[in-house]
Each structure stands twice: as structure tokens, then as C-alpha cells.
Design an enzyme around this catalytic site. Sequence first.
Site, PDB file in Angstrom:
ATOM      1  N   ASP A  80       0.818  -1.092  -0.222  1.00  0.00           N
ATOM      2  CA  ASP A  80       0.091   0.085  -0.047  1.00  0.00           C
ATOM      3  C   ASP A  80       0.796   1.362   0.020  1.00  0.00           C
ATOM      4  O   ASP A  80       1.875   1.377   0.664  1.00  0.00           O
ATOM      5  CB  ASP A  80      -0.949   0.051   1.212  1.00  0.00           C
ATOM      6  CG  ASP A  80      -1.971   1.008   1.254  1.00  0.00           C
ATOM      7  OD1 ASP A  80      -2.347   1.406   0.134  1.00  0.00           O
ATOM      8  OD2 ASP A  80      -2.197   1.473   2.286  1.00  0.00           O
ATOM      9  N   ASP A 102       1.666   5.230  -5.666  1.00  0.00           N
ATOM     10  CA  ASP A 102       1.156   6.349  -5.267  1.00  0.00           C
ATOM     11  C   ASP A 102       2.069   7.522  -6.057  1.00  0.00           C
ATOM     12  O   ASP A 102       3.034   7.982  -5.353  1.00  0.00           O
ATOM     13  CB  ASP A 102       1.091   6.484  -3.821  1.00  0.00           C
ATOM     14  CG  ASP A 102       0.304   7.832  -3.463  1.00  0.00           C
ATOM     15  OD1 ASP A 102      -0.267   8.629  -4.294  1.00  0.00           O
ATOM     16  OD2 ASP A 102       0.074   8.051  -2.253  1.00  0.00           O
ATOM     17  N   GLY A 219      -8.805   6.188   2.695  1.00  0.00           N
ATOM     18  CA  GLY A 219      -9.041   7.152   3.986  1.00  0.00           C
ATOM     19  C   GLY A 219     -10.482   6.851   4.389  1.00  0.00           C
ATOM     20  O   GLY A 219     -11.178   7.554   4.957  1.00  0.00           O
TER      21      GLY A 219
END
Length: 307
Positions: A80, A102, A219
Site C-alpha cells: 500500500d 502512489d 481514507g
Amino acid sequence: MPLTPTGKLVARTASGVGAFNVVLLEQLEAVLAGAARAGLPVIVQISENAAAYRGALGPLTAAAHAAIAESGVPVALHLDHATDTDLVKEAVRLGFTSVMYDGSLLPWSENLSRTREITRRCHDHGVWVEAELGAVGGKDRAEDGAGESSGDSAGESAHTPGVRTDPAEAARFVADTGVDALAVAVGTAHRMTRRTAALDLALIAELHAAVPVPLVLHGSSGVDDRTLVAAVRAGMRKVNISTHLNGVFTAEVRDRLAARPGTVDPRRYLGPGRDAMAGEVARLLRLLAEEAEPPQEHEPEPEPAAS
């Protein structure tokens, strides 16, 4: 049971799959125990920050492989929020079934080119790739254990004009990079300790219609039960939760130590923390799979006691 490809877990459902971050061995055990209790698949996530905390990606990954092999439900293993391309390569070598690169804080062209190259390399090894477009708030500090927020300041960045994902840009980004899933900015923020995020459900539906790959909600700790279900119904397929589960684990540890402040054996408080987290994992998995009805009304988080 052997690892299940992440893409297979996400593609096989018209509801939501829970993706839960772990830092400690007890949290890994909690996620797998909760999935077994619910009888539902789960995605175990190890983040770049978790690897940094432990000093390396390998040890916790080895534990995950061993524990997942004993699991009776389908489990995928996901890296992640990786910004380090070398860490992505290591995850592929260590047998992760998917990675999330990311590049969301990079300029559009740089995010696109880096993501495209990483996707090509990962696909050569059969590894599923998630990327992010838009600005999910709360990523200014490490996500795993540092800089927790009540949700107010993090929420402001999540709602700043221009940070949300544009459906047309998202469709173009997916087409140009070849990614398998896309994390989108729709009103959530990382590190929220109160479940008060206001999601743009209409935007989720627009993105779902425009983007040909599964959508990912980051989130999600800041989202209450009813809104989580609504987000899944609007098109979210992978739902990442970390801070909320950390809170459940830590609250139980605090209670145990407060009740018996002389405790020195970590099994006396980490074990109950693990069990509490496992129960919440099972509940969330059922909720995301829509096997349990969400509460009729939002239950606000209790206000912290005055010091």
C-alpha cells in the site's frame, strides 16, 4: 490456502472487498481471524510506512505468507502507498499479489509516465497494480502510527477545490497507464479518527461509469457505516481501512492497562487488542459485502474527555 490474486477478489464481487493495513503480527492475525469469522475474502495490506517502521519489508511479509497459508478464506497481499519504485520491485520479488504505486502528488505527466512503467513491469510478473489520481487528504505525515487527526484539518485538504478526481481525466489516466484499479479523491482523508467524512456519492457514480477498472476508496476510516455502504453501492469495490482498526486495537489495549496498570506481560494486553480488532474486521467485511444492515442513524464518535 494459497494467496488469491487481488484482481480475482475484487472482480468477483459486485459489492466491496475490505483491504486492511497491518503493522504488528497481532494485527495480521486479527485481520485473518476476522475474515475467517465472517467467512469472507480479505486483502491484507502492508504499507511503505509499515515497512519503514519495521526496518524492512521482508520480515512482516514472511509472516503474512505463513499465516495466510493457514487461512481458510481467500486472502490477497497488497503493498500500500508505495512511492519508492525499488520497494515496488521488492514486493513483486516477495510474492505480493498487488501493489499500489502512489504518484498522486506528482505532476500529471510524471505520475502518468512513472505509473505506466511500473504497471508494465508488474504485469510482466502477473502483479495487479493500483494507482491514485486526485488528492486524498491527510498524507502529509506517516499514516501508520504518527500524526493522527480528528479529521478536521485532514478533511479541509480533502475538500479543497480542485483536489477531487475528474472522471474524464481518470478515464484517460487508466487508458494511458494500463492500471488495474484506481484510488480516487471523493471527500475522504487519511488518518481520520472521527467518522465524519462527507463523501461525494454523485462523483463516485460518475467515476464508476467513466472508469473501466475497479475504484478504490482510501481514507475509509473517516466514513461511517451507512456512507460506506452507499459508497459501495455507488461503485467503490476496494475499501481501505487502517486508522479505525488501529483505534479499536489501541482502545482495548488502553482499557486492559488501565484496569491492571502493573501488567508487564504483553500477551495480557496485545491479545485482547487482537481479539477486539478481529471482531471489527469481521463486522466491516460483512458490512461491505452487504451481509449486515448498517445502523439506521449515524452514531457520532464520543467526544474526548476534558483534561
